[in-house]
Design a protein around this motif. Structure first.
Motif, PDB file in Angstrom:
ATOM      1  N   ASP A 100       0.807  -1.214   0.000  1.00 25.79           N
ATOM      2  CA  ASP A 100       0.000   0.000   0.000  1.00 25.79           C
ATOM      3  C   ASP A 100       0.841   1.264   0.000  1.00 25.79           C
ATOM      4  OD1 ASP A 100      -2.438  -1.402   0.057  1.00 25.79           O
ATOM      5  OD2 ASP A 100      -2.284  -1.643   2.231  1.00 25.79           O
ATOM      6  N   THR A 101       2.141   1.114   0.257  1.00 24.20           N
ATOM      7  CA  THR A 101       3.023   2.282   0.277  1.00 24.20           C
ATOM      8  C   THR A 101       4.219   2.028  -0.636  1.00 24.20           C
ATOM      9  OG1 THR A 101       4.459   1.549   2.090  1.00 24.20           O
ATOM     10  CG2 THR A 101       2.412   2.702   2.715  1.00 24.20           C
ATOM     11  N   TRP A 102       4.866   3.110  -1.037  1.00 26.15           N
ATOM     12  CA  TRP A 102       6.063   2.988  -1.860  1.00 26.15           C
ATOM     13  C   TRP A 102       7.170   2.259  -1.102  1.00 26.15           C
ATOM     14  CZ3 TRP A 102       5.277   3.713  -6.770  1.00 26.15           C
ATOM     15  CH2 TRP A 102       4.337   4.634  -7.207  1.00 26.15           C
ATOM     16  N   ASP A 103       7.281   2.512   0.202  1.00 22.25           N
ATOM     17  CA  ASP A 103       8.311   1.837   0.997  1.00 22.25           C
ATOM     18  C   ASP A 103       8.071   0.331   1.044  1.00 22.25           C
ATOM     19  OD1 ASP A 103       9.632   4.215   1.494  1.00 22.25           O
ATOM     20  OD2 ASP A 103       8.735   4.493   3.482  1.00 22.25           O
ATOM     21  N   GLU A 104       6.803  -0.085   1.164  1.00 21.51           N
ATOM     22  CA  GLU A 104       6.484  -1.514   1.157  1.00 21.51           C
ATOM     23  C   GLU A 104       6.843  -2.139  -0.191  1.00 21.51           C
ATOM     24  OE1 GLU A 104       2.357  -2.020   2.116  1.00 21.51           O
ATOM     25  OE2 GLU A 104       2.620  -1.370   4.191  1.00 21.51           O
ATOM     26  N   MET A 105       6.559  -1.413  -1.266  1.00 21.17           N
ATOM     27  CA  MET A 105       6.876  -1.927  -2.602  1.00 21.17           C
ATOM     28  C   MET A 105       8.381  -2.088  -2.771  1.00 21.17           C
ATOM     29  SD  MET A 105       5.795  -0.366  -6.272  1.00 21.17           S
ATOM     30  CE  MET A 105       6.494  -0.990  -7.788  1.00 21.17           C
ATOM     31  N   THR A 106       9.136  -1.101  -2.311  1.00 19.86           N
ATOM     32  CA  THR A 106      10.590  -1.165  -2.413  1.00 19.86           C
ATOM     33  C   THR A 106      11.136  -2.349  -1.616  1.00 19.86           C
ATOM     34  OG1 THR A 106      10.721   1.237  -2.675  1.00 19.86           O
ATOM     35  CG2 THR A 106      12.747   0.105  -2.034  1.00 19.86           C
ATOM     36  N   ALA A 107      10.640  -2.528  -0.396  1.00 21.06           N
ATOM     37  CA  ALA A 107      11.105  -3.632   0.447  1.00 21.06           C
ATOM     38  C   ALA A 107      10.746  -4.980  -0.170  1.00 21.06           C
ATOM     39  CB  ALA A 107      10.508  -3.508   1.849  1.00 21.06           C
ATOM     40  N   TRP A 108       9.494  -5.128  -0.623  1.00 21.24           N
ATOM     41  CA  TRP A 108       9.052  -6.386  -1.231  1.00 21.24           C
ATOM     42  C   TRP A 108       9.890  -6.724  -2.456  1.00 21.24           C
ATOM     43  CZ3 TRP A 108       6.765  -5.768  -6.142  1.00 21.24           C
ATOM     44  CH2 TRP A 108       6.490  -6.966  -6.788  1.00 21.24           C
ATOM     45  N   GLU A 116      -1.879   2.312  -8.159  1.00 25.53           N
ATOM     46  CA  GLU A 116      -2.275   2.476  -9.568  1.00 25.53           C
ATOM     47  C   GLU A 116      -1.346   1.732 -10.526  1.00 25.53           C
ATOM     48  OE1 GLU A 116      -5.156   3.920 -10.572  1.00 25.53           O
ATOM     49  OE2 GLU A 116      -5.504   4.034  -8.399  1.00 25.53           O
ATOM     50  N   PHE A 117      -0.308   1.075  -9.965  1.00 24.69           N
ATOM     51  CA  PHE A 117       0.650   0.367 -10.799  1.00 24.69           C
ATOM     52  C   PHE A 117       0.476  -1.134 -10.679  1.00 24.69           C
ATOM     53  CE2 PHE A 117       2.607   4.498 -10.443  1.00 24.69           C
ATOM     54  CZ  PHE A 117       3.049   4.708 -11.745  1.00 24.69           C
ATOM     55  N   GLY A 118       0.710  -1.811 -11.781  1.00 21.84           N
ATOM     56  CA  GLY A 118       0.675  -3.262 -11.828  1.00 21.84           C
ATOM     57  C   GLY A 118       1.984  -3.780 -12.389  1.00 21.84           C
ATOM     58  N   PHE A 119       2.076  -5.070 -12.566  1.00 19.55           N
ATOM     59  CA  PHE A 119       3.303  -5.655 -13.088  1.00 19.55           C
ATOM     60  C   PHE A 119       2.987  -6.843 -13.960  1.00 19.55           C
ATOM     61  CE2 PHE A 119       2.405  -7.988  -9.274  1.00 19.55           C
ATOM     62  CZ  PHE A 119       2.767  -9.285  -9.555  1.00 19.55           C
ATOM     63  N   ASP A 120       3.926  -7.185 -14.780  1.00 20.11           N
ATOM     64  CA  ASP A 120       3.837  -8.365 -15.621  1.00 20.11           C
ATOM     65  C   ASP A 120       5.216  -9.006 -15.610  1.00 20.11           C
ATOM     66  OD1 ASP A 120       2.405 -10.125 -17.322  1.00 20.11           O
ATOM     67  OD2 ASP A 120       3.346  -9.209 -19.067  1.00 20.11           O
ATOM     68  N   ILE A 121       5.245 -10.307 -15.700  1.00 20.76           N
ATOM     69  CA  ILE A 121       6.506 -11.037 -15.626  1.00 20.76           C
ATOM     70  C   ILE A 121       6.694 -11.861 -16.887  1.00 20.76           C
ATOM     71  CG2 ILE A 121       7.796 -12.809 -14.377  1.00 20.76           C
ATOM     72  CD1 ILE A 121       6.164 -11.982 -11.895  1.00 20.76           C
ATOM     73  N   SER A 122       7.867 -11.759 -17.478  1.00 29.12           N
ATOM     74  CA  SER A 122       8.237 -12.610 -18.604  1.00 29.12           C
ATOM     75  C   SER A 122       9.255 -13.604 -18.067  1.00 29.12           C
ATOM     76  CB  SER A 122       8.862 -11.782 -19.729  1.00 29.12           C
ATOM     77  OG  SER A 122       7.964 -10.811 -20.182  1.00 29.12           O
ATOM     78  N   GLU A 123       8.847 -14.851 -18.013  1.00 29.02           N
ATOM     79  CA  GLU A 123       9.727 -15.871 -17.462  1.00 29.02           C
ATOM     80  C   GLU A 123      10.739 -16.346 -18.494  1.00 29.02           C
ATOM     81  OE1 GLU A 123       7.955 -18.839 -14.688  1.00 29.02           O
ATOM     82  OE2 GLU A 123       6.103 -18.134 -15.607  1.00 29.02           O
ATOM     83  N   ALA A 124      11.901 -16.675 -18.016  1.00 32.68           N
ATOM     84  CA  ALA A 124      12.918 -17.264 -18.878  1.00 32.68           C
ATOM     85  C   ALA A 124      12.523 -18.701 -19.172  1.00 32.68           C
ATOM     86  CB  ALA A 124      14.273 -17.220 -18.180  1.00 32.68           C
ATOM     87  N   THR A 125      12.790 -19.148 -20.365  1.00 31.72           N
ATOM     88  CA  THR A 125      12.511 -20.537 -20.714  1.00 31.72           C
ATOM     89  C   THR A 125      13.809 -21.203 -21.162  1.00 31.72           C
ATOM     90  OG1 THR A 125      11.951 -19.896 -22.979  1.00 31.72           O
ATOM     91  CG2 THR A 125      10.136 -20.093 -21.421  1.00 31.72           C
ATOM     92  N   HIS A 126      13.878 -22.479 -20.927  1.00 35.67           N
ATOM     93  CA  HIS A 126      15.057 -23.238 -21.327  1.00 35.67           C
ATOM     94  C   HIS A 126      14.886 -23.701 -22.762  1.00 35.67           C
ATOM     95  CE1 HIS A 126      16.708 -23.329 -17.299  1.00 35.67           C
ATOM     96  NE2 HIS A 126      15.496 -23.617 -16.854  1.00 35.67           N
ATOM     97  N   LEU A 127      15.989 -23.831 -23.460  1.00 36.57           N
ATOM     98  CA  LEU A 127      15.940 -24.363 -24.809  1.00 36.57           C
ATOM     99  C   LEU A 127      15.483 -25.813 -24.754  1.00 36.57           C
ATOM    100  CD1 LEU A 127      19.281 -22.932 -26.216  1.00 36.57           C
ATOM    101  CD2 LEU A 127      16.966 -22.285 -26.882  1.00 36.57           C
ATOM    102  N   PRO A 128      14.695 -26.246 -25.723  1.00 36.59           N
ATOM    103  CA  PRO A 128      14.225 -27.634 -25.716  1.00 36.59           C
ATOM    104  C   PRO A 128      15.390 -28.613 -25.882  1.00 36.59           C
ATOM    105  CG  PRO A 128      13.590 -26.527 -27.753  1.00 36.59           C
ATOM    106  CD  PRO A 128      14.208 -25.496 -26.864  1.00 36.59           C
TER     107      PRO A 128
END
Length: 173
Positions: free
Chosen positions: A12-20, A141-153
């Protein structure tokens, strides 16, 4: 932003976001990209609007952290939506840390980037950018998206002991 990752539950706070974020980054394997931007921006929606031109960048306050090898992070800042880039290698050990770069080979990083070797510093740079540029009292008001690394087949994978679910669990998802 993706519907599955559209808010910071428990931040809920910028400090919490930074710590997380600072606490989470050391557990994330190389190759993962975390994009931060407006939580109501859904890039996958069809269409964004009738006049959308996919050759023009979408204006939005964004930040991105790319987890690299050997405890290094690339923090990118922008006023347009950044692509999750695919780098040739995630080893940036020969790059100079703690030096701002204004030139961007991809053209979507409008406000510079920096390599850092400290997860807390990477988190601070990312969150401070969003806080200062948005002028908002909190990160809700901010969200996030994650692009995971994948291993070569066909190659053995490495068990990094981390998963996207672990990351989301830290946020209460």
């Amino acid at each position: 932003m993706d519907d599955d990752h559209d808010d910071f539950v428990g931040c809920d706070t910028w400090d919490e976001m930074t710590a997380w974020l600072g606490e989470s980054l050391p557990d994330i394997p190389a190759g993962v990209t975390i994009d931060f931007g407006p939580k109501d921006l859904h890039i996958g929606d069809e269409p964004l609007d009738d006049e959308f031109d996919d050759t023009d960048p979408i204006e939005a306050l964004c930040a991105q952290i790319v987890v690299l090898k050997h405890g290094r992070y690339l923090v990118r800042r922008s006023h347009v939506v950044m692509e999750a880039t695919n780098y040739l290698d995630h080893d940036a050990s020969s790059a100079t840390p703690n030096l701002w770069f204004d030139d961007d080979p991809t053209g979507d990083c409008t406000a510079g980037s920096i390599y850092v070797d400290d997860a807390g510093l990477a988190a601070e740079i990312c969150v401070t950018w969003l806080r200062a540029e948005s002028g908002l009292p909190d990160p809700t008001e901010f969200g996030f998206d994650i692009s995971e690394a994948t291993h070569l087949p066909g190659l053995p994978g490495t068990d990094a002991g981390w998963s996207l679910d672990d990351f989301l669990r830290r946020l209460g998802h």
